[in-house]
Design a protein around this motif. Structure first.
Motif, PDB file in Angstrom:
ATOM      1  N   LEU A   1      18.572  -8.362  -8.838  1.00 45.11           N
ATOM      2  CA  LEU A   1      18.892  -7.218  -7.984  1.00 45.11           C
ATOM      3  C   LEU A   1      18.179  -5.957  -8.458  1.00 45.11           C
ATOM      4  O   LEU A   1      17.721  -5.151  -7.638  1.00 45.11           O
ATOM      5  N   GLN A   2      18.092  -5.778  -9.777  1.00 45.66           N
ATOM      6  CA  GLN A   2      17.418  -4.607 -10.328  1.00 45.66           C
ATOM      7  C   GLN A   2      15.941  -4.595  -9.956  1.00 45.66           C
ATOM      8  O   GLN A   2      15.418  -3.589  -9.456  1.00 45.66           O
ATOM      9  N   VAL A   3      15.268  -5.712 -10.194  1.00 47.59           N
ATOM     10  CA  VAL A   3      13.840  -5.813  -9.886  1.00 47.59           C
ATOM     11  C   VAL A   3      13.592  -5.652  -8.393  1.00 47.59           C
ATOM     12  O   VAL A   3      12.699  -4.915  -7.964  1.00 47.59           O
ATOM     13  N   ALA A   4      14.417  -6.325  -7.584  1.00 45.82           N
ATOM     14  CA  ALA A   4      14.259  -6.254  -6.129  1.00 45.82           C
ATOM     15  C   ALA A   4      14.498  -4.842  -5.618  1.00 45.82           C
ATOM     16  O   ALA A   4      13.757  -4.345  -4.760  1.00 45.82           O
ATOM     17  N   SER A   5      15.535  -4.176  -6.125  1.00 50.53           N
ATOM     18  CA  SER A   5      15.872  -2.834  -5.661  1.00 50.53           C
ATOM     19  C   SER A   5      14.761  -1.833  -5.949  1.00 50.53           C
ATOM     20  O   SER A   5      14.374  -1.036  -5.091  1.00 50.53           O
ATOM     21  N   ILE A   6      14.242  -1.881  -7.179  1.00 48.70           N
ATOM     22  CA  ILE A   6      13.155  -0.964  -7.552  1.00 48.70           C
ATOM     23  C   ILE A   6      11.910  -1.244  -6.712  1.00 48.70           C
ATOM     24  O   ILE A   6      11.260  -0.318  -6.209  1.00 48.70           O
ATOM     25  N   ALA A   7      11.579  -2.518  -6.545  1.00 51.05           N
ATOM     26  CA  ALA A   7      10.405  -2.890  -5.753  1.00 51.05           C
ATOM     27  C   ALA A   7      10.573  -2.487  -4.292  1.00 51.05           C
ATOM     28  O   ALA A   7       9.610  -2.058  -3.644  1.00 51.05           O
ATOM     29  N   ILE A   8      11.790  -2.609  -3.765  1.00 51.32           N
ATOM     30  CA  ILE A   8      12.052  -2.228  -2.373  1.00 51.32           C
ATOM     31  C   ILE A   8      11.803  -0.741  -2.169  1.00 51.32           C
ATOM     32  O   ILE A   8      11.149  -0.327  -1.210  1.00 51.32           O
ATOM     33  N   VAL A   9      12.330   0.079  -3.074  1.00 48.96           N
ATOM     34  CA  VAL A   9      12.182   1.535  -2.947  1.00 48.96           C
ATOM     35  C   VAL A   9      10.709   1.940  -2.985  1.00 48.96           C
ATOM     36  O   VAL A   9      10.214   2.655  -2.102  1.00 48.96           O
ATOM     37  N   PHE A  10       9.995   1.474  -3.999  1.00 47.51           N
ATOM     38  CA  PHE A  10       8.591   1.874  -4.150  1.00 47.51           C
ATOM     39  C   PHE A  10       7.698   1.284  -3.068  1.00 47.51           C
ATOM     40  O   PHE A  10       6.780   1.952  -2.576  1.00 47.51           O
ATOM     41  N   SER A  11       7.953   0.032  -2.702  1.00 45.99           N
ATOM     42  CA  SER A  11       7.117  -0.594  -1.671  1.00 45.99           C
ATOM     43  C   SER A  11       7.314   0.080  -0.322  1.00 45.99           C
ATOM     44  O   SER A  11       6.358   0.239   0.441  1.00 45.99           O
ATOM     45  N   PHE A  12       8.535   0.521  -0.038  1.00 45.99           N
ATOM     46  CA  PHE A  12       8.786   1.195   1.243  1.00 45.99           C
ATOM     47  C   PHE A  12       8.069   2.544   1.293  1.00 45.99           C
ATOM     48  O   PHE A  12       7.464   2.895   2.318  1.00 45.99           O
ATOM     49  N   ILE A  13       8.136   3.279   0.196  1.00 44.13           N
ATOM     50  CA  ILE A  13       7.463   4.588   0.146  1.00 44.13           C
ATOM     51  C   ILE A  13       5.949   4.421   0.307  1.00 44.13           C
ATOM     52  O   ILE A  13       5.312   5.104   1.118  1.00 44.13           O
ATOM     53  N   ILE A  14       5.384   3.497  -0.460  1.00 48.24           N
ATOM     54  CA  ILE A  14       3.939   3.264  -0.396  1.00 48.24           C
ATOM     55  C   ILE A  14       3.542   2.748   0.990  1.00 48.24           C
ATOM     56  O   ILE A  14       2.544   3.183   1.575  1.00 48.24           O
ATOM     57  N   ALA A  15       4.342   1.812   1.510  1.00 50.27           N
ATOM     58  CA  ALA A  15       4.042   1.231   2.822  1.00 50.27           C
ATOM     59  C   ALA A  15       4.100   2.278   3.929  1.00 50.27           C
ATOM     60  O   ALA A  15       3.283   2.256   4.854  1.00 50.27           O
ATOM     61  N   ALA A  16       5.061   3.195   3.831  1.00 54.15           N
ATOM     62  CA  ALA A  16       5.179   4.251   4.844  1.00 54.15           C
ATOM     63  C   ALA A  16       3.932   5.122   4.855  1.00 54.15           C
ATOM     64  O   ALA A  16       3.389   5.453   5.921  1.00 54.15           O
ATOM     65  N   VAL A  17       3.451   5.474   3.673  1.00 56.10           N
ATOM     66  CA  VAL A  17       2.238   6.304   3.572  1.00 56.10           C
ATOM     67  C   VAL A  17       1.036   5.552   4.138  1.00 56.10           C
ATOM     68  O   VAL A  17       0.265   6.094   4.950  1.00 56.10           O
ATOM     69  N   ILE A  18       0.881   4.294   3.734  1.00 57.26           N
ATOM     70  CA  ILE A  18      -0.256   3.493   4.212  1.00 57.26           C
ATOM     71  C   ILE A  18      -0.175   3.290   5.725  1.00 57.26           C
ATOM     72  O   ILE A  18      -1.177   3.434   6.444  1.00 57.26           O
ATOM     73  N   GLY A  19       1.021   2.948   6.194  1.00 58.04           N
ATOM     74  CA  GLY A  19       1.201   2.697   7.620  1.00 58.04           C
ATOM     75  C   GLY A  19       0.879   3.914   8.473  1.00 58.04           C
ATOM     76  O   GLY A  19       0.222   3.805   9.516  1.00 58.04           O
ATOM     77  N   ILE A  20       1.320   5.083   8.032  1.00 62.82           N
ATOM     78  CA  ILE A  20       1.063   6.322   8.784  1.00 62.82           C
ATOM     79  C   ILE A  20      -0.418   6.683   8.750  1.00 62.82           C
ATOM     80  O   ILE A  20      -0.991   7.098   9.765  1.00 62.82           O
ATOM     81  N   ILE A  21      -1.060   6.529   7.589  1.00 64.39           N
ATOM     82  CA  ILE A  21      -2.492   6.821   7.477  1.00 64.39           C
ATOM     83  C   ILE A  21      -3.300   5.915   8.400  1.00 64.39           C
ATOM     84  O   ILE A  21      -4.213   6.368   9.109  1.00 64.39           O
ATOM     85  N   ARG A  22      -2.949   4.633   8.429  1.00 62.80           N
ATOM     86  CA  ARG A  22      -3.676   3.701   9.293  1.00 62.80           C
ATOM     87  C   ARG A  22      -3.387   3.972  10.762  1.00 62.80           C
ATOM     88  O   ARG A  22      -4.269   3.824  11.616  1.00 62.80           O
ATOM     89  N   TYR A  23      -2.147   4.364  11.059  1.00 61.34           N
ATOM     90  CA  TYR A  23      -1.800   4.681  12.450  1.00 61.34           C
ATOM     91  C   TYR A  23      -2.552   5.923  12.921  1.00 61.34           C
ATOM     92  O   TYR A  23      -3.054   5.971  14.058  1.00 61.34           O
ATOM     93  N   ALA A  24      -2.629   6.912  12.025  1.00 65.75           N
ATOM     94  CA  ALA A  24      -3.325   8.161  12.371  1.00 65.75           C
ATOM     95  C   ALA A  24      -4.840   7.991  12.357  1.00 65.75           C
ATOM     96  O   ALA A  24      -5.565   8.876  12.810  1.00 65.75           O
ATOM     97  N   LYS A  25      -5.313   6.855  11.839  1.00 67.85           N
ATOM     98  CA  LYS A  25      -6.744   6.534  11.785  1.00 67.85           C
ATOM     99  C   LYS A  25      -7.564   7.626  11.094  1.00 67.85           C
ATOM    100  O   LYS A  25      -8.580   8.088  11.608  1.00 67.85           O
ATOM    101  N   ILE A  26      -7.051   8.020   9.918  1.00 68.32           N
ATOM    102  CA  ILE A  26      -7.781   9.005   9.120  1.00 68.32           C
ATOM    103  C   ILE A  26      -9.104   8.384   8.678  1.00 68.32           C
ATOM    104  O   ILE A  26      -9.106   7.311   8.071  1.00 68.32           O
ATOM    105  N   PRO A  27     -10.208   9.024   8.976  1.00 61.97           N
ATOM    106  CA  PRO A  27     -11.530   8.439   8.690  1.00 61.97           C
ATOM    107  C   PRO A  27     -11.685   7.980   7.245  1.00 61.97           C
ATOM    108  O   PRO A  27     -11.198   8.628   6.316  1.00 61.97           O
TER     109      PRO A  27
END
Length: 218
Positions: A23-49
């Protein structure tokens, strides 16, 4: 099968300790992966050159690699170039990298599913692109993202068991330790039934939470 011998206080405590690590490993990975994924997803959606294209290539590369390979690479290959992590940190980093790629595609797809007319309407009303994204696109996209995002979180929790290959003291690792002790062959069925039940309770709870969040956002 020996249920009495399998479910001794020491065995139960050992399994619980492993489950807490899971649970500890999963929880930490969930938090960080969601933050990183949100940034990547928005950048790709916005199609920043350039940046969007580079991230797109990295996401596709990681999504098409087995998680087990990433775990091996982080824990065994990186030390060859002087980068070494503890077992728990290796598992967290590998899971975060893999799930960030998977989640970023979910987030990008969710944003893309919103009709472009919504953006045009927001911009015509005087909102900036960022304001339109934050106040109009994201709230609508989130409703569609909740089920697949929680599904990824459930997969991440189950994927922690793959870290048994680097001896992460998580639930499956501790279950195998019990089964490999002298006379442990009689505990295999009871122990794995209990392990399955523990995974089921957490994952089923997450699925219920996901359904309730989905209803609240509709």
């Amino acid at each position: 099968m020996n249920f009495t011998g399998a479910f001794t206080p020491d065995h139960l405590k050992f399994l619980l300790e492993g489950f807490l690590v899971t649970l500890q490993v999963a929880s930490i990975a969930i938090v960080f992966s969601f933050i990183i994924a949100a940034v990547i997803g928005i950048i790709r959606y916005a199609k920043i050159p350039v940046l969007a294209q580079i991230l797109g290539v990295l996401v596709e590369l990681i999504r098409n690699l087995p998680l087990l390979l990433i775990i091996f690479f982080i824990h065994f290959a990186l030390p060859e170039v002087g980068i070494k992590f503890s077992i728990i940190m290796s598992a967290i980093i590998a899971l975060t990298i893999f799930e960030s790629a998977m989640l970023s595609e979910v987030i990008r797809s969710g944003l893309t599913s919103i009709h472009k007319g919504q953006i045009e309407a927001g911009r015509s009303s005087g909102l900036s692109y960022i304001q339109t994204l934050w106040h109009i696109v994201l709230p609508q996209a989130l409703r569609r993202m909740v089920p697949p995002i929680v599904s990824q979180f459930i997969s991440l929790l189950k994927d922690t068991s793959l870290a048994v290959v680097i001896s992460l003291p998580e639930l499956m690792h501790n279950a195998n330790v019990i089964n490999n002790q002298p006379g442990g062959d009689k505990f295999v069925m009871p122990i794995f039934i209990l392990v399955a039940l523990m995974y089921f309770i957490v994952n089923y709870t997450l699925s219920i939470i996901a359904r309730r969040l989905e209803l609240k956002t509709t």
